[in-house]
Scaffold this motif. Sequence first.
Motif, PDB file in Angstrom:
ATOM      1  N   MET B   1       0.850  -1.210   0.000  1.00  0.00           N
ATOM      2  CA  MET B   1       0.000   0.000   0.000  1.00  0.00           C
ATOM      3  C   MET B   1       0.871   1.240   0.000  1.00  0.00           C
ATOM      4  SD  MET B   1      -3.368  -0.350   2.396  1.00  0.00           S
ATOM      5  CE  MET B   1      -2.557  -0.845   3.887  1.00  0.00           C
ATOM      6  N   GLY B   2       0.587   2.143  -0.887  1.00  0.00           N
ATOM      7  CA  GLY B   2       1.370   3.375  -0.925  1.00  0.00           C
ATOM      8  C   GLY B   2       0.797   4.430  -0.018  1.00  0.00           C
ATOM      9  N   MET B   3       0.099   4.004   1.054  1.00  0.00           N
ATOM     10  CA  MET B   3      -0.619   4.968   1.894  1.00  0.00           C
ATOM     11  C   MET B   3       0.179   5.375   3.124  1.00  0.00           C
ATOM     12  SD  MET B   3      -3.560   5.354   0.336  1.00  0.00           S
ATOM     13  CE  MET B   3      -4.977   4.628  -0.432  1.00  0.00           C
ATOM     14  N   ALA B   4       1.427   4.979   3.210  1.00  0.00           N
ATOM     15  CA  ALA B   4       2.216   5.230   4.418  1.00  0.00           C
ATOM     16  C   ALA B   4       2.221   6.694   4.841  1.00  0.00           C
ATOM     17  CB  ALA B   4       3.632   4.739   4.203  1.00  0.00           C
ATOM     18  N   ALA B   5       2.315   7.617   3.884  1.00  0.00           N
ATOM     19  CA  ALA B   5       2.391   9.039   4.236  1.00  0.00           C
ATOM     20  C   ALA B   5       1.186   9.480   5.055  1.00  0.00           C
ATOM     21  CB  ALA B   5       2.529   9.877   2.976  1.00  0.00           C
ATOM     22  N   GLU B   6      -0.021   8.997   4.711  1.00  0.00           N
ATOM     23  CA  GLU B   6      -1.222   9.470   5.402  1.00  0.00           C
ATOM     24  C   GLU B   6      -1.269   9.071   6.857  1.00  0.00           C
ATOM     25  OE1 GLU B   6      -3.054   7.979   2.190  1.00  0.00           O
ATOM     26  OE2 GLU B   6      -2.354   9.825   1.330  1.00  0.00           O
ATOM     27  N   SER B   7      -0.660   7.943   7.245  1.00  0.00           N
ATOM     28  CA  SER B   7      -0.768   7.552   8.636  1.00  0.00           C
ATOM     29  C   SER B   7      -0.083   8.565   9.531  1.00  0.00           C
ATOM     30  CB  SER B   7      -0.182   6.156   8.843  1.00  0.00           C
ATOM     31  OG  SER B   7       1.182   6.164   8.457  1.00  0.00           O
ATOM     32  N   GLN B   8       0.733   9.453   8.967  1.00  0.00           N
ATOM     33  CA  GLN B   8       1.357  10.486   9.774  1.00  0.00           C
ATOM     34  C   GLN B   8       0.404  11.640  10.047  1.00  0.00           C
ATOM     35  OE1 GLN B   8       4.834  11.869   7.748  1.00  0.00           O
ATOM     36  NE2 GLN B   8       5.490   9.805   7.237  1.00  0.00           N
ATOM     37  N   PHE B   9      -0.638  11.790   9.244  1.00  0.00           N
ATOM     38  CA  PHE B   9      -1.489  12.959   9.387  1.00  0.00           C
ATOM     39  C   PHE B   9      -2.467  12.804  10.528  1.00  0.00           C
ATOM     40  CE2 PHE B   9       0.323  15.227   6.140  1.00  0.00           C
ATOM     41  CZ  PHE B   9       0.274  14.601   4.891  1.00  0.00           C
ATOM     42  N   HIS B  10      -2.494  13.820  11.365  1.00  0.00           N
ATOM     43  CA  HIS B  10      -3.346  13.794  12.536  1.00  0.00           C
ATOM     44  C   HIS B  10      -4.426  14.848  12.364  1.00  0.00           C
ATOM     45  CE1 HIS B  10      -3.643  14.423  17.186  1.00  0.00           C
ATOM     46  NE2 HIS B  10      -4.710  13.817  16.676  1.00  0.00           N
ATOM     47  N   VAL B  11      -5.676  14.387  12.402  1.00  0.00           N
ATOM     48  CA  VAL B  11      -6.792  15.304  12.219  1.00  0.00           C
ATOM     49  C   VAL B  11      -7.541  15.472  13.536  1.00  0.00           C
ATOM     50  CG1 VAL B  11      -8.967  15.692  10.981  1.00  0.00           C
ATOM     51  CG2 VAL B  11      -7.052  14.567   9.820  1.00  0.00           C
ATOM     52  N   LEU B  12      -7.859  16.702  13.867  1.00  0.00           N
ATOM     53  CA  LEU B  12      -8.664  16.996  15.050  1.00  0.00           C
ATOM     54  C   LEU B  12     -10.084  17.276  14.567  1.00  0.00           C
ATOM     55  CD1 LEU B  12      -8.916  17.647  18.104  1.00  0.00           C
ATOM     56  CD2 LEU B  12      -8.288  19.998  17.543  1.00  0.00           C
ATOM     57  N   ALA B  13     -11.034  16.455  15.011  1.00  0.00           N
ATOM     58  CA  ALA B  13     -12.427  16.633  14.587  1.00  0.00           C
ATOM     59  C   ALA B  13     -13.240  17.202  15.747  1.00  0.00           C
ATOM     60  CB  ALA B  13     -13.010  15.299  14.139  1.00  0.00           C
ATOM     61  N   VAL B  14     -14.029  18.229  15.446  1.00  0.00           N
ATOM     62  CA  VAL B  14     -14.797  18.915  16.485  1.00  0.00           C
ATOM     63  C   VAL B  14     -16.280  18.881  16.130  1.00  0.00           C
ATOM     64  CG1 VAL B  14     -14.924  21.064  17.832  1.00  0.00           C
ATOM     65  CG2 VAL B  14     -12.823  20.501  16.585  1.00  0.00           C
ATOM     66  N   ASP B  15     -17.092  18.292  17.005  1.00  0.00           N
ATOM     67  CA  ASP B  15     -18.532  18.240  16.750  1.00  0.00           C
ATOM     68  C   ASP B  15     -19.246  17.983  18.064  1.00  0.00           C
ATOM     69  OD1 ASP B  15     -21.204  17.667  15.751  1.00  0.00           O
ATOM     70  OD2 ASP B  15     -20.264  17.175  13.826  1.00  0.00           O
ATOM     71  N   ASP B  16     -20.348  18.711  18.303  1.00  0.00           N
ATOM     72  CA  ASP B  16     -21.055  18.501  19.568  1.00  0.00           C
ATOM     73  C   ASP B  16     -21.951  17.266  19.515  1.00  0.00           C
ATOM     74  OD1 ASP B  16     -24.047  20.436  19.326  1.00  0.00           O
ATOM     75  OD2 ASP B  16     -22.611  20.073  17.728  1.00  0.00           O
ATOM     76  N   SER B  17     -22.205  16.731  18.315  1.00  0.00           N
ATOM     77  CA  SER B  17     -23.065  15.555  18.195  1.00  0.00           C
ATOM     78  C   SER B  17     -22.235  14.276  18.301  1.00  0.00           C
ATOM     79  CB  SER B  17     -23.794  15.571  16.848  1.00  0.00           C
ATOM     80  OG  SER B  17     -24.184  14.257  16.487  1.00  0.00           O
ATOM     81  N   ILE B  18     -22.647  13.421  19.230  1.00  0.00           N
ATOM     82  CA  ILE B  18     -21.876  12.194  19.437  1.00  0.00           C
ATOM     83  C   ILE B  18     -21.957  11.276  18.217  1.00  0.00           C
ATOM     84  CG2 ILE B  18     -23.791  11.047  20.671  1.00  0.00           C
ATOM     85  CD1 ILE B  18     -21.616   9.674  22.369  1.00  0.00           C
ATOM     86  N   ILE B  19     -23.090  11.314  17.535  1.00  0.00           N
ATOM     87  CA  ILE B  19     -23.257  10.486  16.346  1.00  0.00           C
ATOM     88  C   ILE B  19     -22.324  10.970  15.241  1.00  0.00           C
ATOM     89  CG2 ILE B  19     -24.902   9.939  14.497  1.00  0.00           C
ATOM     90  CD1 ILE B  19     -26.867  10.414  17.203  1.00  0.00           C
TER      91      ILE B  19
END
Lengths: 145, 213
Positions: B1-19
Amino acid sequence: MDVVKLQKQLVDYRASLYHEAFLDEQFTQLQELQDENNPDFVVEVVSLFFEDSERLLNELAKALEQQSIDFKRVDAHVHQLKGSSSSIGAQRVQKVCITFRNYCEEQNVEGCLKCLQQVKHEYSLVKTKLETMFKILAAGGSIPM
Amino acid sequence: MGMAAESQFHVLAVDDSIIDRKLIERLLKTSSYQVTTVDSGSKALEFLGLHEDDTTNPSTPCVSPNNHQEVEVNLVITDYCMPGMTGYDLLKKIKESSSLRDIPVVIMSSENVPSRISRCLEEGAEEFFLKPVRLSDLNKLRPHLMKTKSKDQHQKQEKQEEKSAFQSPKQQQQEKEEHQQQQQSSNNKRKAIEEGLSPERTRPRYNGITTVV
């Protein structure tokens, strides 16, 4: 009941849910996010939806019982319910929420009370349908894609 | 898999809905990103290491120890409608902070309000997604994330990845899905907004590959 029959029952049942607009393509999206590493994803999201909706319906009932109704508060709850039903693909619930919000904006008490009854009804229908589907799933194994 | 680069990316997700938090987390993890979810704008700022005083010193250099983030975040994706601090407020605070302003921010909303969308884009949001967010939407994040890493080196790497991604069946399947979804109704709204506001957005590299196919 053998697995093939169960799977057919599941496929047919699920198809009817889409046909009758209880569910829309967003539900399909949820299923596509489920895999061997996350085998319970759909059940988990739907369970969260049930808990959250029940909380919101209680809050709505309380808010509409008040002497002086806070329509902004009612609208905020309906907005949340609209959002979560849309996120799982519960189309009929979502549609009632849209009408409900319009009545909130108009500060129409009767309209709001009517919508509350309707949304409770649609919610209980979709809940029953989903629970039935999960039962068939549990008996038969996996959802054939 | 050439996806190795993406595993380094850290995304912060913000949402008040638990769903919606559960949903966005799954979407992001499926796209091979590392995810942290929080339920409010203030918790997001806390996580990003931003304290109240920092925003009053926009000229403070990034090297200052007070502005150092505990954990590196490569992208923030936030809901618009939240009690207390809205997604727009959060966006503003991030863009006003010398230490955080380079972090790409994406806004999500269940409501298609053109003035809201342009306001957010003008304030510096990279993308505006209509909810419910789909996997195909997340494909648009990659170019923005690539920008934040060291530029030239990664552009070369990205070109190589695209060539091999083009050959991989999984990638083709994702593009097919994206193409199919584009033929369905709701995505037209999103495309219309993008085309109206920024010509660059209609030509991120993935769309380039799709048209070749």
